[in-house]
Design a protein around this motif. Sequence first.
Motif, PDB file in Angstrom:
ATOM      1  N   ASP A  43     -79.051 -71.504  12.402  1.00 39.68           N
ATOM      2  CA  ASP A  43     -79.190 -69.735  11.582  1.00 39.68           C
ATOM      3  C   ASP A  43     -77.873 -68.851  11.560  1.00 39.68           C
ATOM      4  O   ASP A  43     -77.837 -68.664  10.242  1.00 39.68           O
ATOM      5  CB  ASP A  43     -80.536 -69.555  12.422  1.00 39.68           C
ATOM      6  CG  ASP A  43     -80.787 -68.287  11.395  1.00 39.68           C
ATOM      7  OD1 ASP A  43     -81.534 -68.172  10.460  1.00 39.68           O
ATOM      8  OD2 ASP A  43     -80.809 -67.411  12.043  1.00 39.68           O
ATOM      9  N   SER A  56     -74.551 -73.400   7.318  1.00 48.57           N
ATOM     10  CA  SER A  56     -73.951 -75.073   8.403  1.00 48.57           C
ATOM     11  C   SER A  56     -72.932 -75.644   9.061  1.00 48.57           C
ATOM     12  O   SER A  56     -71.758 -75.142   8.435  1.00 48.57           O
ATOM     13  CB  SER A  56     -74.162 -75.421   6.646  1.00 48.57           C
ATOM     14  OG  SER A  56     -73.241 -75.111   5.748  1.00 48.57           O
ATOM     15  N   ARG A  90     -77.761 -78.706   7.826  1.00 53.36           N
ATOM     16  CA  ARG A  90     -78.356 -76.743   8.024  1.00 53.36           C
ATOM     17  C   ARG A  90     -79.484 -76.892   7.474  1.00 53.36           C
ATOM     18  O   ARG A  90     -79.881 -78.168   8.389  1.00 53.36           O
ATOM     19  CB  ARG A  90     -78.165 -76.659   6.297  1.00 53.36           C
ATOM     20  CG  ARG A  90     -78.961 -77.233   5.398  1.00 53.36           C
ATOM     21  CD  ARG A  90     -78.516 -76.859   4.082  1.00 53.36           C
ATOM     22  NE  ARG A  90     -78.813 -77.607   3.205  1.00 53.36           N
ATOM     23  CZ  ARG A  90     -80.327 -78.076   2.255  1.00 53.36           C
ATOM     24  NH1 ARG A  90     -81.655 -76.887   3.225  1.00 53.36           N
ATOM     25  NH2 ARG A  90     -80.621 -78.906   1.578  1.00 53.36           N
ATOM     26  N   THR A 139     -83.386 -76.588   6.966  1.00 55.72           N
ATOM     27  CA  THR A 139     -84.588 -76.945   6.236  1.00 55.72           C
ATOM     28  C   THR A 139     -85.350 -75.165   6.091  1.00 55.72           C
ATOM     29  O   THR A 139     -85.491 -74.297   7.185  1.00 55.72           O
ATOM     30  CB  THR A 139     -85.857 -77.585   6.330  1.00 55.72           C
ATOM     31  OG1 THR A 139     -86.508 -77.497   7.363  1.00 55.72           O
ATOM     32  CG2 THR A 139     -84.848 -79.139   6.697  1.00 55.72           C
ATOM     33  N   GLU A 140     -86.095 -75.151   4.936  1.00 53.71           N
ATOM     34  CA  GLU A 140     -86.873 -73.882   4.803  1.00 53.71           C
ATOM     35  C   GLU A 140     -87.769 -73.856   6.180  1.00 53.71           C
ATOM     36  O   GLU A 140     -88.442 -72.735   6.880  1.00 53.71           O
ATOM     37  CB  GLU A 140     -87.435 -73.305   3.253  1.00 53.71           C
ATOM     38  CG  GLU A 140     -86.743 -73.321   2.365  1.00 53.71           C
ATOM     39  CD  GLU A 140     -85.877 -72.337   2.689  1.00 53.71           C
ATOM     40  OE1 GLU A 140     -86.240 -71.030   3.384  1.00 53.71           O
ATOM     41  OE2 GLU A 140     -84.578 -72.323   2.270  1.00 53.71           O
ATOM     42  N   GLU A 141     -87.752 -75.050   5.956  1.00 62.67           N
ATOM     43  CA  GLU A 141     -89.069 -74.840   7.615  1.00 62.67           C
ATOM     44  C   GLU A 141     -88.866 -75.254   8.966  1.00 62.67           C
ATOM     45  O   GLU A 141     -89.625 -73.887   9.321  1.00 62.67           O
ATOM     46  CB  GLU A 141     -90.487 -76.164   7.941  1.00 62.67           C
ATOM     47  CG  GLU A 141     -90.877 -76.764   8.423  1.00 62.67           C
ATOM     48  CD  GLU A 141     -92.370 -76.416   8.653  1.00 62.67           C
ATOM     49  OE1 GLU A 141     -92.839 -76.563   9.276  1.00 62.67           O
ATOM     50  OE2 GLU A 141     -92.841 -75.381   7.196  1.00 62.67           O
ATOM     51  N   ARG A 149     -86.312 -72.751   9.405  1.00 60.19           N
ATOM     52  CA  ARG A 149     -85.341 -71.975   9.312  1.00 60.19           C
ATOM     53  C   ARG A 149     -87.052 -70.926   9.277  1.00 60.19           C
ATOM     54  O   ARG A 149     -86.701 -69.922  10.706  1.00 60.19           O
ATOM     55  CB  ARG A 149     -84.806 -71.602   7.741  1.00 60.19           C
ATOM     56  CG  ARG A 149     -84.699 -69.778   7.945  1.00 60.19           C
ATOM     57  CD  ARG A 149     -83.422 -69.552   6.727  1.00 60.19           C
ATOM     58  NE  ARG A 149     -82.348 -69.722   7.450  1.00 60.19           N
ATOM     59  CZ  ARG A 149     -81.636 -70.863   6.328  1.00 60.19           C
ATOM     60  NH1 ARG A 149     -82.304 -71.508   5.231  1.00 60.19           N
ATOM     61  NH2 ARG A 149     -79.822 -71.616   7.034  1.00 60.19           N
ATOM     62  N   ALA A 150     -88.123 -71.064   8.644  1.00 57.69           N
ATOM     63  CA  ALA A 150     -89.149 -70.748   8.600  1.00 57.69           C
ATOM     64  C   ALA A 150     -89.978 -70.075  10.372  1.00 57.69           C
ATOM     65  O   ALA A 150     -89.766 -69.923  10.951  1.00 57.69           O
ATOM     66  CB  ALA A 150     -90.379 -70.250   8.549  1.00 57.69           C
ATOM     67  N   ARG A 186     -87.473 -68.496  13.242  1.00 61.81           N
ATOM     68  CA  ARG A 186     -87.179 -67.177  13.094  1.00 61.81           C
ATOM     69  C   ARG A 186     -88.551 -66.384  13.689  1.00 61.81           C
ATOM     70  O   ARG A 186     -88.177 -65.453  14.369  1.00 61.81           O
ATOM     71  CB  ARG A 186     -86.999 -66.605  11.605  1.00 61.81           C
ATOM     72  CG  ARG A 186     -85.474 -67.193  11.529  1.00 61.81           C
ATOM     73  CD  ARG A 186     -84.458 -66.620   9.838  1.00 61.81           C
ATOM     74  NE  ARG A 186     -84.067 -66.739   9.594  1.00 61.81           N
ATOM     75  CZ  ARG A 186     -82.766 -66.379   8.188  1.00 61.81           C
ATOM     76  NH1 ARG A 186     -83.498 -65.985   8.159  1.00 61.81           N
ATOM     77  NH2 ARG A 186     -81.961 -65.994   8.620  1.00 61.81           N
TER      78      ARG A 186
END
Length: 154
Positions: free
Chosen positions: A55, A59, A104, A106-108, A110-111, A114
């Motif tokens: 995060d 990457s 890196r 993924t969007e999932e 990261r969500a 966080r």
Amino acid sequence: MHGSGTANEPDQEFLALERELAVFLRRARAQSGEMAREVHPELEPAAYGLLVRLDATGSQRATELAGYFGVGKATMSRQLRALEDLGLVTRDPDPADGRASLVRLTEEGRARFRRVRDARRERYRRKLAGWDRAEVAELARLLHQLNTGAEDAP
């Protein structure tokens, strides 16, 4: 002379540091396990730190991650594969070196990360409510200094 230490009289400051770090690390491991499970029930505790690093950096190559955490390439590969299988990280070709890949979130990933990180930060705020902000900053600075020294140590 206080603090000089001899064979019979070890440095009390370093004994105290060792004792406090042992307690801190034991609690940190337990909390990493809790936070990892909050991100995903199948996530192993060590993987939470990987999510923190990805995060922060966006990457990185697996070899850079292995070096940062002081683990072998095989261990890092296994941990990254587990994160990939859960859909939390992905790999892209490294534009600087076609043979390598960059890992890196993924969007999932990261969500999920966080959400847990923000809840953890709120717990720190409550736990350290009686501390001056400068003390919190000083603790962060000293821990950073300790971590940086550990990275550079042989």
